[in-house]
Design a protein around this motif. Structure first.
Motif, PDB file in Angstrom:
ATOM      1  N   VAL A   1       0.834  -1.215   0.000  1.00  0.00           N
ATOM      2  CA  VAL A   1       0.000   0.000   0.000  1.00  0.00           C
ATOM      3  C   VAL A   1       0.864   1.258   0.000  1.00  0.00           C
ATOM      4  O   VAL A   1       0.548   2.242  -0.671  1.00  0.00           O
ATOM      5  CB  VAL A   1      -0.993  -0.038   1.185  1.00  0.00           C
ATOM      6  N   ARG A   2       1.971   1.225   0.726  1.00  0.00           N
ATOM      7  CA  ARG A   2       2.858   2.399   0.702  1.00  0.00           C
ATOM      8  C   ARG A   2       3.437   2.602  -0.701  1.00  0.00           C
ATOM      9  O   ARG A   2       3.529   3.729  -1.195  1.00  0.00           O
ATOM     10  CB  ARG A   2       3.968   2.244   1.750  1.00  0.00           C
ATOM     11  N   ALA A   3       3.781   1.487  -1.370  1.00  0.00           N
ATOM     12  CA  ALA A   3       4.340   1.585  -2.724  1.00  0.00           C
ATOM     13  C   ALA A   3       3.285   2.065  -3.721  1.00  0.00           C
ATOM     14  O   ALA A   3       3.570   2.874  -4.616  1.00  0.00           O
ATOM     15  CB  ALA A   3       4.901   0.228  -3.158  1.00  0.00           C
ATOM     16  N   ILE A   4       2.050   1.577  -3.577  1.00  0.00           N
ATOM     17  CA  ILE A   4       0.967   2.007  -4.472  1.00  0.00           C
ATOM     18  C   ILE A   4       0.684   3.501  -4.256  1.00  0.00           C
ATOM     19  O   ILE A   4       0.466   4.254  -5.213  1.00  0.00           O
ATOM     20  CB  ILE A   4      -0.300   1.156  -4.245  1.00  0.00           C
ATOM     21  N   THR A   5       0.708   3.937  -3.007  1.00  0.00           N
ATOM     22  CA  THR A   5       0.480   5.362  -2.713  1.00  0.00           C
ATOM     23  C   THR A   5       1.568   6.223  -3.350  1.00  0.00           C
ATOM     24  O   THR A   5       1.275   7.257  -3.971  1.00  0.00           O
ATOM     25  CB  THR A   5       0.438   5.586  -1.180  1.00  0.00           C
ATOM     26  N   ASP A   6       2.818   5.798  -3.219  1.00  0.00           N
ATOM     27  CA  ASP A   6       3.917   6.564  -3.831  1.00  0.00           C
ATOM     28  C   ASP A   6       3.763   6.601  -5.351  1.00  0.00           C
ATOM     29  O   ASP A   6       4.004   7.630  -5.985  1.00  0.00           O
ATOM     30  CB  ASP A   6       5.271   5.936  -3.466  1.00  0.00           C
ATOM     31  N   SER A   7       3.381   5.462  -5.939  1.00  0.00           N
ATOM     32  CA  SER A   7       3.169   5.398  -7.383  1.00  0.00           C
ATOM     33  C   SER A   7       2.063   6.369  -7.796  1.00  0.00           C
ATOM     34  O   SER A   7       2.179   7.094  -8.798  1.00  0.00           O
ATOM     35  CB  SER A   7       2.798   3.955  -7.774  1.00  0.00           C
ATOM     36  N   PHE A   8       1.006   6.399  -7.006  1.00  0.00           N
ATOM     37  CA  PHE A   8      -0.125   7.295  -7.279  1.00  0.00           C
ATOM     38  C   PHE A   8       0.338   8.755  -7.260  1.00  0.00           C
ATOM     39  O   PHE A   8       0.023   9.537  -8.160  1.00  0.00           O
ATOM     40  CB  PHE A   8      -1.201   7.054  -6.215  1.00  0.00           C
ATOM     41  N   LEU A   9       1.108   9.108  -6.243  1.00  0.00           N
ATOM     42  CA  LEU A   9       1.549  10.507  -6.121  1.00  0.00           C
ATOM     43  C   LEU A   9       2.494  10.886  -7.261  1.00  0.00           C
ATOM     44  O   LEU A   9       2.426  11.992  -7.775  1.00  0.00           O
ATOM     45  CB  LEU A   9       2.215  10.724  -4.758  1.00  0.00           C
ATOM     46  N   ARG A  10       3.358   9.943  -7.669  1.00  0.00           N
ATOM     47  CA  ARG A  10       4.248  10.228  -8.808  1.00  0.00           C
ATOM     48  C   ARG A  10       3.438  10.431 -10.074  1.00  0.00           C
ATOM     49  O   ARG A  10       3.732  11.295 -10.893  1.00  0.00           O
ATOM     50  CB  ARG A  10       5.223   9.060  -9.036  1.00  0.00           C
ATOM     51  N   ALA A  11       2.405   9.610 -10.235  1.00  0.00           N
ATOM     52  CA  ALA A  11       1.587   9.697 -11.455  1.00  0.00           C
ATOM     53  C   ALA A  11       0.714  10.950 -11.440  1.00  0.00           C
ATOM     54  O   ALA A  11       0.319  11.441 -12.494  1.00  0.00           O
ATOM     55  CB  ALA A  11       0.714   8.449 -11.576  1.00  0.00           C
ATOM     56  N   ASP A  12       0.361  11.447 -10.255  1.00  0.00           N
ATOM     57  CA  ASP A  12      -0.495  12.633 -10.124  1.00  0.00           C
ATOM     58  C   ASP A  12      -1.743  12.487 -11.017  1.00  0.00           C
ATOM     59  O   ASP A  12      -2.006  13.329 -11.879  1.00  0.00           O
ATOM     60  CB  ASP A  12       0.318  13.876 -10.520  1.00  0.00           C
ATOM     61  N   PRO A  13      -2.508  11.429 -10.819  1.00  0.00           N
ATOM     62  CA  PRO A  13      -3.537  11.090 -11.819  1.00  0.00           C
ATOM     63  C   PRO A  13      -4.758  12.003 -11.827  1.00  0.00           C
ATOM     64  O   PRO A  13      -5.170  12.542 -10.802  1.00  0.00           O
ATOM     65  CB  PRO A  13      -3.955   9.668 -11.408  1.00  0.00           C
ATOM     66  N   ASP A  14      -5.326  12.130 -13.034  1.00  0.00           N
ATOM     67  CA  ASP A  14      -6.636  12.762 -13.234  1.00  0.00           C
ATOM     68  C   ASP A  14      -7.743  11.726 -13.103  1.00  0.00           C
ATOM     69  O   ASP A  14      -8.900  12.072 -12.883  1.00  0.00           O
ATOM     70  CB  ASP A  14      -6.703  13.385 -14.641  1.00  0.00           C
ATOM     71  N   VAL A  15      -7.371  10.459 -13.329  1.00  0.00           N
ATOM     72  CA  VAL A  15      -8.339   9.355 -13.296  1.00  0.00           C
ATOM     73  C   VAL A  15      -7.701   8.181 -12.571  1.00  0.00           C
ATOM     74  O   VAL A  15      -6.520   7.874 -12.792  1.00  0.00           O
ATOM     75  CB  VAL A  15      -8.730   8.929 -14.738  1.00  0.00           C
ATOM     76  N   ALA A  16      -8.479   7.534 -11.701  1.00  0.00           N
ATOM     77  CA  ALA A  16      -8.001   6.341 -10.986  1.00  0.00           C
ATOM     78  C   ALA A  16      -8.986   5.207 -11.223  1.00  0.00           C
ATOM     79  O   ALA A  16     -10.207   5.400 -11.148  1.00  0.00           O
ATOM     80  CB  ALA A  16      -7.885   6.631  -9.492  1.00  0.00           C
ATOM     81  N   ILE A  17      -8.445   4.011 -11.524  1.00  0.00           N
ATOM     82  CA  ILE A  17      -9.279   2.836 -11.800  1.00  0.00           C
ATOM     83  C   ILE A  17      -8.813   1.689 -10.903  1.00  0.00           C
ATOM     84  O   ILE A  17      -7.611   1.462 -10.753  1.00  0.00           O
ATOM     85  CB  ILE A  17      -9.156   2.427 -13.289  1.00  0.00           C
ATOM     86  N   SER A  18      -9.771   0.988 -10.307  1.00  0.00           N
ATOM     87  CA  SER A  18      -9.434  -0.182  -9.503  1.00  0.00           C
ATOM     88  C   SER A  18     -10.397  -1.305  -9.880  1.00  0.00           C
ATOM     89  O   SER A  18     -11.605  -1.083  -9.986  1.00  0.00           O
ATOM     90  CB  SER A  18      -9.563   0.170  -8.010  1.00  0.00           C
ATOM     91  N   HIS A  19      -9.848  -2.497 -10.085  1.00  0.00           N
ATOM     92  CA  HIS A  19     -10.642  -3.613 -10.616  1.00  0.00           C
ATOM     93  C   HIS A  19     -10.841  -4.694  -9.558  1.00  0.00           C
ATOM     94  O   HIS A  19      -9.885  -5.109  -8.898  1.00  0.00           O
ATOM     95  CB  HIS A  19      -9.940  -4.215 -11.840  1.00  0.00           C
ATOM     96  N   HIS A  20     -12.082  -5.167  -9.431  1.00  0.00           N
ATOM     97  CA  HIS A  20     -12.432  -6.171  -8.410  1.00  0.00           C
ATOM     98  C   HIS A  20     -13.406  -7.210  -8.967  1.00  0.00           C
ATOM     99  O   HIS A  20     -13.960  -7.041 -10.053  1.00  0.00           O
ATOM    100  CB  HIS A  20     -13.102  -5.494  -7.211  1.00  0.00           C
ATOM    101  N   HIS A  21     -13.603  -8.271  -8.168  1.00  0.00           N
ATOM    102  CA  HIS A  21     -14.690  -9.231  -8.391  1.00  0.00           C
ATOM    103  C   HIS A  21     -15.660  -9.113  -7.223  1.00  0.00           C
ATOM    104  O   HIS A  21     -15.237  -8.920  -6.083  1.00  0.00           O
ATOM    105  CB  HIS A  21     -14.176 -10.663  -8.391  1.00  0.00           C
ATOM    106  N   GLN A  22     -16.962  -9.304  -7.483  1.00  0.00           N
ATOM    107  CA  GLN A  22     -17.948  -9.336  -6.400  1.00  0.00           C
ATOM    108  C   GLN A  22     -18.615 -10.714  -6.401  1.00  0.00           C
ATOM    109  O   GLN A  22     -18.172 -11.635  -7.072  1.00  0.00           O
ATOM    110  CB  GLN A  22     -18.983  -8.238  -6.605  1.00  0.00           C
TER     111      GLN A  22
END
Ligand code: ZN
Length: 454
Positions: free
Chosen positions: A246-267
């Motif tokens: 989670v810390r690595a994903i957060t750092d990746s997110f901040l580097r990317a500075d995204p306008d759009v975020a997508i997360s994929h799951h199964h229900q």
């Protein structure tokens, strides 16, 4: 975590006549054992080694890719990969399989990365020119490749599970947070994010003792929730950033500075709510979900007018970002409905409410990112090969349509955000429809949706 506790912790009342404990949760078997492992057998999903091989091959054969190992998983010490493509002004951040037993997004991202790194079509060129894409194709390598001797014959099977395999330690935080569970123990990493990207849970460093709330579980145990104050709000059940992933994903997110975020799951195997009691229940192939703020609180399906705003919607998501998030989800629903296959006409709405430890609610406010959640219906052991093909294709169309549309217009101005709310709320699971008598179903169908965790 048990569903009843989950709902109580979020202050969400269950629908009339429906026992909370009777609602199956994605990945959660009946009984009190929480989320159980999912047997992948020789299923169509790649191992961690195969994901790594594929990414390295693509990196070697295309100069469009930047492949970076951004961390290692806690248990297996397997690499956590980040893939970057494109050099455009609009940034998109995509994470797949943060729940280890939800693998379809990974396969689709690998397809996308292959197509965009090697393709020569005008569409590919336009995407790479206008977008900067960041993929984390497999966010939970330990959950994906959790192994267990499920048959008791001395040979381990490849099974997957929702959590990672990292135990809690007293040195980690003041209390063990509710989202570490299972045997062996592990974290639900989509509860471990924190809106403060520098938050450090080392006992006594960032949290105050009175932020912590104890909840008694049905079996007499105690679960601890960190209710973090922020700008006059209380963010109930905030994550503690205890996992390296989670810390690595957060750092990746901040580097990317995204306008759009997508997360994929199964229900679970979800249904389309149906008021016609005589017809057979129809499966919903996919539920989608935006993330929005106070501008849409009166349309939030589980909002309680007497509850604090941070229990109903995300107060840190502004109206413009909220509308863009709604348009993003509506765009994909429309793209799927345009396909010739009836199965793609069954998109439902996954009811939004904030979960303060999840990727969207914690991170999207940091960069004003519009969010889109994919929840394909059925865990990887619940449905057969045909469904796998449908998931793959529905998600591929969704990702591709999203990239193409954003490349053309980052605001998605042609899409009507209000139309999203006309999408039916996801109905009860197929299992529940089949088990329940019609009298109790009537209420469920009308309500059209229960507050499912994601
Ligand atoms: Zn999930």
């Amino acid at each position: 975590m048990q569903r009843r506790t989950f709902l109580r912790s979020l202050g969400i009342a269950t629908t009339a006549g429906l026992s909370a404990a009777s609602v199956p949760v994605a990945g959660q078997p009946d009984g009190d054992d929480g989320y159980g492992p999912v047997d992948l057998d020789a299923g169509p999903y790649r191992t961690n080694e195969q994901v790594t091989e594929e990414l390295k091959l693509l990196d070697r054969t295309s100069d469009r890719i930047t492949l970076t190992e951004i961390g290692r998983s806690a248990g297996r010490n397997d690499p956590l990969w980040e893939v970057k493509l494109g050099e455009g002004d609009t940034s998109v951040h995509i994470i797949d399989q943060i729940h280890g037993d939800e693998p379809t997004g990974t396969e689709v991202s690998l397809l996308m990365i292959r197509q965009l790194s090697q393709g020569t079509s005008p569409e590919t060129e336009e995407i790479l020119e206008n977008l900067s894409l960041t993929f984390i194709p497999r966010s939970n390598p330990d959950g994906a490749m959790y192994r267990e001797d499920t048959t008791g014959d001395g040979h381990e099977q490849r099974v997957s599970r929702r959590q990672n395999t990292q135990p809690w330690c007293e040195c980690d935080s003041r209390y063990e947070p509710y989202y570490n569970y299972g045997t062996p123990a592990g974290y639900d990493m989509n509860r471990d994010f924190n809106i403060d990207p520098g938050f450090d849970a080392t006992p006594g460093v960032d949290d105050e003792a009175d932020w912590w709330r104890a909840e008694e579980t049905d079996d007499g145990g105690t679960e601890w929730y960190m209710d973090q104050p922020r700008e006059g709000h209380v963010l109930r059940g905030s994550g503690l950033r205890l996992t390296e992933e989670v810390r690595a994903i957060t750092d990746s997110f901040l580097r990317a500075d995204p306008d759009v975020a997508i997360s994929h799951h199964h229900q679970n195997v979800a249904t389309v709510p149906d008021e016609d009691e005589e017809s057979d229940p129809q499966r919903s192939l996919l539920s989608t979900m935006p993330v929005y703020g106070p501008a849409y609180e009166d349309q939030a399906p589980f909002a309680d007018p007497d509850a604090p705003v941070a229990d109903n919607v995300n107060p840190f998501i502004d109206a413009e970002t909220s509308a863009r998030s709604l348009r993003l989800n509506q765009l994909v629903g429309e793209a799927l409905a345009d396909q010739p296959w009836d199965a793609f006409d069954t998109v439902t709405r996954f009811g939004y409410f904030p979960i303060w430890g999840d990727y969207f609610d914690a991170l999207c406010p940091l960069t004003d990112a519009a969010a889109m959640l994919y929840e394909v219906s059925g865990q990887s052991d619940q449905v057969g090969d045909e469904s796998y093909g449908l998931y793959l294709e529905a998600t591929r169309i969704g990702y591709m349509e999203t990239f193409s549309a954003l490349a053309e217009d980052p605001q998605l101005s042609d899409v009507d955000e209000e139309a999203y709310f006309e999408t039916p709320l996801v109905g009860p699971s197929l299992e529940e429809v089949e088990d329940a008598d019609r009298a109790s179903l009537e209420g469920l169908g009308q309500v059209g949706g229960v507050a499912l965790p994601r």
